[in-house]
Design a protein around this motif. Structure first.
Motif, PDB file in Angstrom:
ATOM      1  N   UNK A 271      -9.356 -12.624   2.650  1.00  0.00           N
ATOM      2  CA  UNK A 271      -9.726 -11.301   3.168  1.00  0.00           C
ATOM      3  C   UNK A 271      -8.544 -10.679   3.905  1.00  0.00           C
ATOM      4  N   UNK A 272      -7.465 -10.459   3.169  1.00  0.00           N
ATOM      5  CA  UNK A 272      -6.210  -9.984   3.745  1.00  0.00           C
ATOM      6  C   UNK A 272      -6.071  -8.489   3.484  1.00  0.00           C
ATOM      7  N   UNK A 273      -5.685  -7.769   4.524  1.00  0.00           N
ATOM      8  CA  UNK A 273      -5.491  -6.333   4.402  1.00  0.00           C
ATOM      9  C   UNK A 273      -4.141  -5.945   5.010  1.00  0.00           C
ATOM     10  N   UNK A 274      -3.253  -5.489   4.166  1.00  0.00           N
ATOM     11  CA  UNK A 274      -1.917  -5.050   4.572  1.00  0.00           C
ATOM     12  C   UNK A 274      -2.054  -3.656   5.183  1.00  0.00           C
ATOM     13  N   UNK A 275      -1.563  -3.481   6.407  1.00  0.00           N
ATOM     14  CA  UNK A 275      -1.695  -2.168   7.059  1.00  0.00           C
ATOM     15  C   UNK A 275      -0.335  -1.506   7.294  1.00  0.00           C
ATOM     16  N   UNK A 276       0.714  -2.018   6.662  1.00  0.00           N
ATOM     17  CA  UNK A 276       2.017  -1.370   6.740  1.00  0.00           C
ATOM     18  C   UNK A 276       2.837  -1.800   7.935  1.00  0.00           C
ATOM     19  N   UNK A 277       3.531  -0.825   8.517  1.00  0.00           N
ATOM     20  CA  UNK A 277       4.432  -1.120   9.621  1.00  0.00           C
ATOM     21  C   UNK A 277       4.041  -0.427  10.903  1.00  0.00           C
ATOM     22  N   UNK A 278       4.480  -1.008  11.996  1.00  0.00           N
ATOM     23  CA  UNK A 278       4.183  -0.434  13.310  1.00  0.00           C
ATOM     24  C   UNK A 278       4.872   0.932  13.469  1.00  0.00           C
ATOM     25  N   UNK A 279       5.896   1.181  12.675  1.00  0.00           N
ATOM     26  CA  UNK A 279       6.564   2.488  12.703  1.00  0.00           C
ATOM     27  C   UNK A 279       5.585   3.615  12.341  1.00  0.00           C
ATOM     28  N   UNK A 280       4.590   3.292  11.533  1.00  0.00           N
ATOM     29  CA  UNK A 280       3.602   4.277  11.087  1.00  0.00           C
ATOM     30  C   UNK A 280       2.317   4.213  11.886  1.00  0.00           C
ATOM     31  N   UNK A 281       2.236   3.352  12.899  1.00  0.00           N
ATOM     32  CA  UNK A 281       1.016   3.177  13.698  1.00  0.00           C
ATOM     33  C   UNK A 281       0.958   4.279  14.752  1.00  0.00           C
TER      34      UNK A 281
ATOM     35  N   UNK B 167      -1.674 -14.992  -8.262  1.00  0.00           N
ATOM     36  CA  UNK B 167      -2.164 -15.034  -6.892  1.00  0.00           C
ATOM     37  C   UNK B 167      -3.402 -14.179  -6.690  1.00  0.00           C
ATOM     38  N   UNK B 168      -4.106 -14.487  -5.624  1.00  0.00           N
ATOM     39  CA  UNK B 168      -5.256 -13.678  -5.235  1.00  0.00           C
ATOM     40  C   UNK B 168      -4.768 -12.344  -4.706  1.00  0.00           C
ATOM     41  N   UNK B 169      -5.641 -11.368  -4.700  1.00  0.00           N
ATOM     42  CA  UNK B 169      -5.272 -10.017  -4.286  1.00  0.00           C
ATOM     43  C   UNK B 169      -5.410  -9.831  -2.781  1.00  0.00           C
ATOM     44  N   UNK B 170      -4.720  -8.825  -2.287  1.00  0.00           N
ATOM     45  CA  UNK B 170      -4.924  -8.344  -0.924  1.00  0.00           C
ATOM     46  C   UNK B 170      -4.998  -6.835  -0.989  1.00  0.00           C
ATOM     47  N   UNK B 171      -5.615  -6.243   0.012  1.00  0.00           N
ATOM     48  CA  UNK B 171      -5.814  -4.793   0.039  1.00  0.00           C
ATOM     49  C   UNK B 171      -4.772  -4.133   0.922  1.00  0.00           C
ATOM     50  N   UNK B 172      -4.565  -2.848   0.685  1.00  0.00           N
ATOM     51  CA  UNK B 172      -3.703  -2.039   1.528  1.00  0.00           C
ATOM     52  C   UNK B 172      -4.559  -0.965   2.182  1.00  0.00           C
ATOM     53  N   UNK B 173      -4.472  -0.868   3.509  1.00  0.00           N
ATOM     54  CA  UNK B 173      -5.222   0.131   4.263  1.00  0.00           C
ATOM     55  C   UNK B 173      -4.267   1.073   4.974  1.00  0.00           C
ATOM     56  N   UNK B 174      -4.722   2.280   5.231  1.00  0.00           N
ATOM     57  CA  UNK B 174      -3.962   3.216   6.059  1.00  0.00           C
ATOM     58  C   UNK B 174      -4.140   2.807   7.520  1.00  0.00           C
ATOM     59  N   UNK B 175      -3.272   3.279   8.416  1.00  0.00           N
ATOM     60  CA  UNK B 175      -3.475   2.993   9.842  1.00  0.00           C
ATOM     61  C   UNK B 175      -4.847   3.478  10.332  1.00  0.00           C
ATOM     62  N   UNK B 176      -5.297   4.607   9.831  1.00  0.00           N
ATOM     63  CA  UNK B 176      -6.594   5.137  10.246  1.00  0.00           C
ATOM     64  C   UNK B 176      -7.734   4.208   9.820  1.00  0.00           C
TER      65      UNK B 176
END
Length: 143
Positions: free
Chosen positions: A127-137, A37-46
């Motif tokens: 152009x997908x960026x995983x930003x985690x969960x709303x618990x950490x927002x 599969x193609x890659x996606x990025x992981x970003x911090x909430x900031x």
């Protein structure tokens, strides 16, 4: 004969270095990729918040249930439950018509967002960026 062996060794070493070299990553980002599969990025909430402030065309995608979305979501987020994404529902193309758009994906804790990000990558979204969960927002949430 020794010169020939040294030349072959040097050639193998050079080819190996090129084959196993990694492209540089932006500071603070992580790339997740599977073999098929193609890659996606992981970003911090900031980082995600900064991207949202810089790009008003960014798509913030909540992949939780309708009930969870109604209880609180990131401002401007659109709802598309992970089950619909994984089922490759026609709804995906309606909500996300541009496969090259920047899409920030989140859920409650981050697990469904990973699944949804991978499913979107498998469907050709680029152009997908995983930003985690709303618990950490740590920012505003709309109810």
């Amino acid at each position: 004969m020794k010169k020939f062996l040294m030349l072959v060794f040097a050639a193998v070493l050079a080819v190996s270095a090129v084959c196993f070299a990694e492209a540089p990553k932006a500071e603070g980002t992580q790339t997740v990729q599977t073999q098929a599969a193609a890659a996606y990025k992981t970003l911090t909430p900031q980082q995600a918040k900064q991207r949202m402030e810089q790009n008003d065309k960014i798509v913030v995608l909540d992949v939780r249930t309708q009930e969870e979305f109604a209880a609180g979501h990131i401002p401007g987020a659109v709802l598309l439950p992970v089950d619909l994404i994984e089922a490759k529902s026609e709804e995906v193309a309606k909500v996300l018509p541009d496969k090259d758009a920047e899409i920030l994906v989140y859920c409650r804790s981050g697990k469904r967002a990973h699944r949804a990000s991978q499913a979107l990558a498998d469907m050709g979204y680029t152009n997908i960026e995983h930003i985690g969960g709303i618990m950490d927002w740590p920012y505003e949430v709309v109810k």
